[in-house]
Scaffold this active site. Structure first.
Site, PDB file in Angstrom:
ATOM      1  CB  THR A  45      33.090  -9.703  23.474  1.00 15.95           C
ATOM      2  OG1 THR A  45      31.683  -9.534  23.274  1.00 15.95           O
ATOM      3  CG2 THR A  45      33.438  -9.330  24.914  1.00 15.95           C
ATOM      4  CB  THR A  58      34.419 -13.485  24.919  1.00 12.82           C
ATOM      5  OG1 THR A  58      33.880 -13.541  23.600  1.00 12.82           O
ATOM      6  CG2 THR A  58      35.536 -14.508  25.010  1.00 12.82           C
ATOM      7  N   GLY A  59      31.370 -14.544  24.703  1.00 15.12           N
ATOM      8  CA  GLY A  59      30.496 -15.594  24.206  1.00 15.12           C
ATOM      9  C   GLY A  59      29.045 -15.269  24.471  1.00 15.12           C
ATOM     10  NE  ARG A  61      22.126  -9.530  25.428  1.00 18.38           N
ATOM     11  CZ  ARG A  61      23.414  -9.837  25.360  1.00 18.38           C
ATOM     12  NH1 ARG A  61      24.309  -8.903  25.125  1.00 18.38           N
ATOM     13  NH2 ARG A  61      23.813 -11.077  25.539  1.00 18.38           N
ATOM     14  CB  VAL A  62      22.337  -5.468  30.211  1.00 24.78           C
ATOM     15  CG1 VAL A  62      23.684  -5.552  30.930  1.00 24.78           C
ATOM     16  CG2 VAL A  62      21.882  -4.015  30.107  1.00 24.78           C
TER      17      VAL A  62
HETATM   18  N1  GLY Z   1      29.357 -11.739  25.683  1.00 21.78           N
HETATM   19  C1  GLY Z   1      28.826 -10.549  25.163  1.00 21.78           C
HETATM   20  C2  GLY Z   1      27.380 -10.457  25.282  1.00 21.78           C
HETATM   21  O1  GLY Z   1      26.687 -11.465  25.273  1.00 21.78           O
HETATM   22  O2  GLY Z   1      26.882  -9.357  25.391  1.00 21.78           O
END
Ligand code: GLY
Length: 330
Positions: free
Chosen positions: A182, A232-233, A210-211
């Protein structure tokens, strides 16, 4: 007067050592590109968008070109950017096949009618604003195919990866963002205005639709009067923590960016997640923190009128970031 500053990340995760120089270079280019926008009189929003565009075009990273694939083999992208002074935000979620997802998020922000557009239906808005989807073959890389193949094999109970570009690296352990990728950027200008941008393909083997946290205000992306942050993660954990809003709130309450970032990331473990965050505040301070093995970070600023850039593969010593930047060769 504050020194203009742009900080970017290339995702929290576990990046093999041989890939780190390429990613560091892309991060450094992105930070420099964002700083050039500020030096040219551009707004912080323009700076983070420019930095994000560079990273979306890097096939090593999980955004735009190189984005991970859903379990159906499709590319669905999340992106957001936010202006701290006005709290204007534009975001897109699960929109397929965009080369520069951050550009569509920017159009959403500039248009102003909505904050977040989702799914293939957003293509109609994109077309109105001169953005067309691309052939997914232009976005899908050998790496993203291999990640999907490995994950399918793992779930089918096959022990060895059937196709791997990195046989020495552990296979993806579950459906999380283990390789990272990301991308995100934060910026502060000479007047103390801040902005943030984040873009991702999400997690490998995700369900279509999926979001994650990236496009959700206060989760993956946030900017206000005090600070801007990009996370991020593990998206599901980041959403539960509202990670970037927690960072900004802690800074507003008097915490240093370093303490705010460290404290917010520590909350991820409670929800079974891991990740990282970068942030800047209106005083021109920055921080980066992660609880994963790696999180590529780069920063660019002006010191005595000279451009300085620095990159870190896994910045743990967040208090030393600014010092490293100051010591970087002009
Ligand atoms: N951090 C990116 C996601 O889980 O979509």
């Amino acid at each position: 007067m504050i020194a203009p500053l742009v900080v970017v990340h290339g995702g929290a995760g576990r990046i093999a050592a041989e890939r780190q120089p390429r990613i560091a270079l892309a991060c450094r280019d992105a930070a420099r590109c964002g700083l050039d926008v500020l030096r040219g009189g551009g707004a912080v929003l323009d700076a983070v968008q420019a930095a994000a565009r560079v990273l979306e075009d890097c096939p090593e990273l999980n955004a735009g070109v190189g984005a991970v694939l859903s379990r159906e083999g499709t590319v669905e992208l999340d992106a957001a950017l936010m202006d701290g002074a006005t709290r204007r935000i534009g975001a897109i979620a699960a929109v397929p096949d965009l080369r520069q997802p951050i550009d569509l998020a920017r159009r959403v922000l500039d248009d102003g009618e909505h904050v977040l557009l989702a799914g293939p239906a957003a293509w109609a808005f994109a077309a109105e604003h001169g953005i067309a989807p691309v052939d997914p073959a232009r976005l899908i890389t050998l790496r993203s195919r291999a990640r999907l193949a490995e994950e399918r094999a793992r779930r089918a109970g096959v022990v060895a990866p059937i196709e791997s570009l990195e046989p020495t690296e552990p296979a993806v352990g579950d459906d999380r963002e283990h390789e990272g990728g990301t991308i995100g950027a934060v910026a502060v200008d000479a007047a103390g205005r801040v902005a943030a941008a984040t873009s991702t393909g999400g997690i490998a083997y995700k369900r279509p639709g999926r979001v994650g946290d990236t496009p959700l205000p206060g989760c993956g992306t946030w900017a206000d009067d005090h600070a801007a942050a990009s996370a991020t993660g593990d998206g599901e954990a980041i959403i539960r923590v509202t990670l970037t809003r927690v960072v900004a709130d802690r800074i507003a309450a008097g915490a240093s960016p370093a303490d705010a970032a460290r404290g917010a990331v520590a909350e991820l473990a409670r929800f079974g997640g891991s990740g990282g965050v970068i942030c800047v505040d209106r005083a021109g301070r920055m921080a980066a923190w992660h609880d994963t093995d790696t999180m590529p970070v780069a920063a660019a600023t002006l010191i005595d009128g000279e451009v300085r850039t620095a990159a870190w593969a896994a910045p743990r010593t967040i208090d030393d970031l600014a010092a490293a930047l100051a010591a970087a060769p002009a």
